[in-house]
Design an enzyme around this catalytic site. Structure first.
Site, PDB file in Angstrom:
ATOM      1  N   GLU A   1       0.931  -0.795  -0.089  1.00 57.39           N
ATOM      2  CA  GLU A   1      -0.278   0.242  -0.308  1.00 57.39           C
ATOM      3  C   GLU A   1       0.905   1.168   0.269  1.00 57.39           C
ATOM      4  O   GLU A   1       1.674   1.486   0.501  1.00 57.39           O
ATOM      5  CB  GLU A   1      -0.645   0.430   1.237  1.00 57.39           C
ATOM      6  CG  GLU A   1      -2.527  -0.009   0.908  1.00 57.39           C
ATOM      7  CD  GLU A   1      -3.005  -0.336   2.216  1.00 57.39           C
ATOM      8  OE1 GLU A   1      -4.252  -0.752   2.581  1.00 57.39           O
ATOM      9  OE2 GLU A   1      -2.867   0.481   3.031  1.00 57.39           O
TER      10      GLU A   1
ATOM     11  N   CYS B   1       3.555   7.581   1.157  1.00 60.82           N
ATOM     12  CA  CYS B   1       3.578   6.691   1.936  1.00 60.82           C
ATOM     13  C   CYS B   1       3.971   5.931   1.524  1.00 60.82           C
ATOM     14  O   CYS B   1       2.910   5.346   1.159  1.00 60.82           O
ATOM     15  CB  CYS B   1       3.034   6.544   4.112  1.00 60.82           C
ATOM     16  SG  CYS B   1       3.906   5.619   4.018  1.00 60.82           S
TER      17      CYS B   1
ATOM     18  N   CYS C   1       8.039  -6.934  14.726  1.00 63.34           N
ATOM     19  CA  CYS C   1       7.362  -5.858  15.663  1.00 63.34           C
ATOM     20  C   CYS C   1       6.436  -6.181  16.390  1.00 63.34           C
ATOM     21  O   CYS C   1       5.393  -6.212  15.709  1.00 63.34           O
ATOM     22  CB  CYS C   1       8.166  -4.194  15.393  1.00 63.34           C
ATOM     23  SG  CYS C   1       9.369  -4.035  14.895  1.00 63.34           S
TER      24      CYS C   1
ATOM     25  N   CYS D   1       2.618  -4.543  15.482  1.00 68.02           N
ATOM     26  CA  CYS D   1       3.070  -3.771  13.673  1.00 68.02           C
ATOM     27  C   CYS D   1       2.321  -5.139  12.747  1.00 68.02           C
ATOM     28  O   CYS D   1       2.664  -6.465  12.887  1.00 68.02           O
ATOM     29  CB  CYS D   1       4.022  -3.575  13.388  1.00 68.02           C
ATOM     30  SG  CYS D   1       4.394  -3.255  11.357  1.00 68.02           S
TER      31      CYS D   1
ATOM     32  N   CYS E   1      -0.528   4.319   9.986  1.00 67.92           N
ATOM     33  CA  CYS E   1       0.074   4.035  10.219  1.00 67.92           C
ATOM     34  C   CYS E   1       0.283   1.854  10.805  1.00 67.92           C
ATOM     35  O   CYS E   1      -0.387   1.893  11.912  1.00 67.92           O
ATOM     36  CB  CYS E   1       0.930   3.503  11.496  1.00 67.92           C
ATOM     37  SG  CYS E   1       1.468   5.390  11.119  1.00 67.92           S
TER      38      CYS E   1
HETATM   39  N1  SAH Z   1      10.201  -0.841   9.588  1.00 66.85           N
HETATM   40  C1  SAH Z   1      10.181   0.830   8.955  1.00 66.85           C
HETATM   41  C2  SAH Z   1       9.241   1.129   8.503  1.00 66.85           C
HETATM   42  C3  SAH Z   1       7.430   1.309   8.682  1.00 66.85           C
HETATM   43  S1  SAH Z   1       6.516   1.205  10.064  1.00 66.85           S
HETATM   44  C4  SAH Z   1      10.451   0.946  10.471  1.00 66.85           C
HETATM   45  O1  SAH Z   1      10.113   0.080  11.391  1.00 66.85           O
HETATM   46  O2  SAH Z   1      10.782   2.185  11.537  1.00 66.85           O
HETATM   47  C5  SAH Z   1       6.414   2.700   9.684  1.00 66.85           C
HETATM   48  C6  SAH Z   1       6.314   3.142  11.804  1.00 66.85           C
HETATM   49  O3  SAH Z   1       4.363   2.796  11.596  1.00 66.85           O
HETATM   50  C7  SAH Z   1       7.146   2.627  12.427  1.00 66.85           C
HETATM   51  O4  SAH Z   1       7.341   4.096  13.050  1.00 66.85           O
HETATM   52  C8  SAH Z   1       6.342   1.466  13.033  1.00 66.85           C
HETATM   53  O5  SAH Z   1       7.094   1.424  14.183  1.00 66.85           O
HETATM   54  C9  SAH Z   1       4.954   2.193  13.049  1.00 66.85           C
HETATM   55  N2  SAH Z   1       3.994   0.924  13.144  1.00 66.85           N
HETATM   56  C10 SAH Z   1       4.057  -0.029  12.663  1.00 66.85           C
HETATM   57  N3  SAH Z   1       2.559  -0.573  13.600  1.00 66.85           N
HETATM   58  C11 SAH Z   1       2.174   0.039  14.408  1.00 66.85           C
HETATM   59  C12 SAH Z   1       0.519   0.514  14.720  1.00 66.85           C
HETATM   60  N4  SAH Z   1       0.091  -0.960  14.973  1.00 66.85           N
HETATM   61  N5  SAH Z   1       0.187   1.805  15.311  1.00 66.85           N
HETATM   62  C13 SAH Z   1       1.045   2.870  15.374  1.00 66.85           C
HETATM   63  N6  SAH Z   1       2.040   2.684  14.379  1.00 66.85           N
HETATM   64  C14 SAH Z   1       2.475   1.447  13.798  1.00 66.85           C
HETATM   65 FE1  SF4 Z   2       9.050  -3.336  12.678  1.00 68.58          FE
HETATM   66 FE2  SF4 Z   2       6.789  -3.516  11.187  1.00 68.58          FE
HETATM   67 FE3  SF4 Z   2       8.809  -1.377  10.870  1.00 68.58          FE
HETATM   68 FE4  SF4 Z   2       8.942  -4.287  11.049  1.00 68.58          FE
HETATM   69  S1  SF4 Z   2       7.552  -2.678   8.844  1.00 68.58           S
HETATM   70  S2  SF4 Z   2      10.291  -3.039  11.476  1.00 68.58           S
HETATM   71  S3  SF4 Z   2       7.529  -5.489  11.710  1.00 68.58           S
HETATM   72  S4  SF4 Z   2       7.394  -1.642  12.529  1.00 68.58           S
END
Ligand code: SAH
Ligand code: SF4
Length: 372
Positions: A91, A104, A115, A118, A349
């Site tokens: 997306e 984005c 993580c 996420c 996000c």
């Molecule tokens: N992998 C990279 C970039 C993609 S994630 C990273 O982790 O930085 C982009 C952002 O969205 C990150 O800061 C991530 O922690 C956040 N994110 C992921 N899951 C989320 C959620 N459930 N609620 C809010 N932010 C979230």
């Molecule tokens: Fe962590 Fe999600 Fe970012 Fe991957 S995309 S590094 S699982 S926050």
């Protein structure tokens, strides 16, 4: 297979042209047609010799990933779901604001870093996106928004059509950009190139969960603005929430941030911090965070966690969010709480196509219903 020209930065395209006995300025012309004019059909590149156009048509193509769904939120947020292989989607989200338009962009299908909060991480890793698939997200967004009726330049007199709706890119969609390093760097070159999108380094942000050696390589190869996903103020908690922390713990990450700043186009790192109720959002966590970042010039972007099915986390109440933010602000830091955008289209996000790829198909059905 025809060569997809969206896979090249200008250097790559010039080399590909040279192999065919074509001059660098021809590569530049074609590059501009593709990225500045949004033209995919070589026949329309009218200032290129007919013989070259025919050669290109025989050997090459300009192919962005297919659009499975395009959706507009009532607040102006746009979302595209791109097809990147059978059953796989990534997306891209466009967020218009008064003084900028932010895209984005995704870098991988899924993510291996797992993580816990996420949805992309929950999905596991499928594959890296190609350069064409990364750049293609910008190509589609820029050129489809540009040709939309009634898009005017914000905050300016008159009603000129905005020539470049996307002014900022954040690599904050699906995936870990620094785990797809070469393709992301080539894509960044295209975003920054004056013959293509001409975006400022300060307006292109790579977001990483903290792959330390790759941060150093990015500083060397293509320094752009950097966001680091912190989410915890100590190793014990970060080991759980952001498992890559076990490999690159906080002391190493902070040192890498300081090294990055020597090359960075901005004089601060943005720390992203997802607020998870009862997990990392207490005043004690905020105070520990202040201590942690003491030697790193930075700003904070607080993100109340977005729920997704079975996420197991809740977003903190408004007063807890405020209290956390104020501790950072009182310590002298700029700290903003990210406002929710595109709520009605799940554009926020961690709510990206991971949910669409949800085996249940629930989300895709819902989006399709909304789109109908
Ligand atoms: N992998 C990279 C970039 C993609 S994630 C990273 O982790 O930085 C982009 C952002 O969205 C990150 O800061 C991530 O922690 C956040 N994110 C992921 N899951 C989320 C959620 N459930 N609620 C809010 N932010 C979230
Ligand atoms: Fe962590 Fe999600 Fe970012 Fe991957 S995309 S590094 S699982 S926050």
């Amino acid at each position: 297979m025809p060569q997809n020209l969206l896979d090249f930065d200008l250097e790559g395209l010039t080399a590909w042209f040279a192999e065919r006995g074509e001059k660098p300025f021809r590569a530049r012309q074609v590059f501009r047609w593709i990225h500045q004019s949004g033209v995919a059909d070589f026949a329309q590149m009218t200032d290129i010799a007919k013989s070259l156009r025919e050669k290109l048509a025989a050997e090459a193509e300009v192919r962005a990933p297919g659009i499975r769904l395009a959706h507009a939120s009532s607040d102006g947020t746009r979302k595209w779901l791109f097809e990147v292989g059978v059953g796989n989607g990534v997306e891209t989200v466009f967020i218009p604001e008064d003084d900028r338009g932010t895209l984005c962009v995704s870098s991988q299908v899924g993510c291996a870093l797992e993580c816990t909060f996420c949805s992309t991480g929950r999905q596991g890793f499928n594959r890296n996106l190609t350069v064409a698939e990364i750049v293609g997200q910008l190509w589609v967004a820029q050129h489809s928004l540009k040709t939309e009726p009634n898009r005017t330049v914000p905050n300016q007199s008159g009603s000129a059509i905005d020539p470049r709706p996307v002014s900022n890119v954040v690599m904050m969609g699906m995936g870990e950009p620094l785990a797809n390093f070469e393709n992301v760097v080539t894509a960044l070159h295209v975003m920054l190139d004056d013959h293509a999108y001409g975006l400022s380094r300060r307006r292109v942000t790579v977001s990483t969960s903290g792959i330390v050696p790759a941060m150093d390589r990015l500083a060397e190869r293509c320094p752009v603005a950097l966001a680091v996903s912190l989410h915890a103020p100590n190793d014990a908690l970060r080991d759980v929430l952001v498992p890559i922390n076990k490999k690159y713990p906080l002391a190493e990450l902070m040192a890498a941030c300081r090294r990055y700043l020597v090359h960075a186009p901005r004089d601060f790192i943005t720390f992203e911090y997802v607020l998870l109720a009862g997990v990392n959002d207490t005043p004690a966590h905020a105070r520990q965070l202040v201590e942690l970042v003491r030697d790193v010039p930075c700003k904070f972007n607080l993100i109340p966690s977005n729920p997704f099915p079975d996420s197991g986390y809740d977003k903190p109440r408004a007063d807890a969010q405020r209290a956390f933010r104020e501790i950072l602000q009182d310590a002298g830091y700029v700290a903003t709480t990210r406002k929710t955008r595109g709520d009605d289209i799940d554009a926020d996000c961690g709510q990206l196509a991971g949910r669409v790829a949800d085996k249940s198909g629930r989300v895709i059905k819902r989006i399709q219903k909304e789109a109908a």
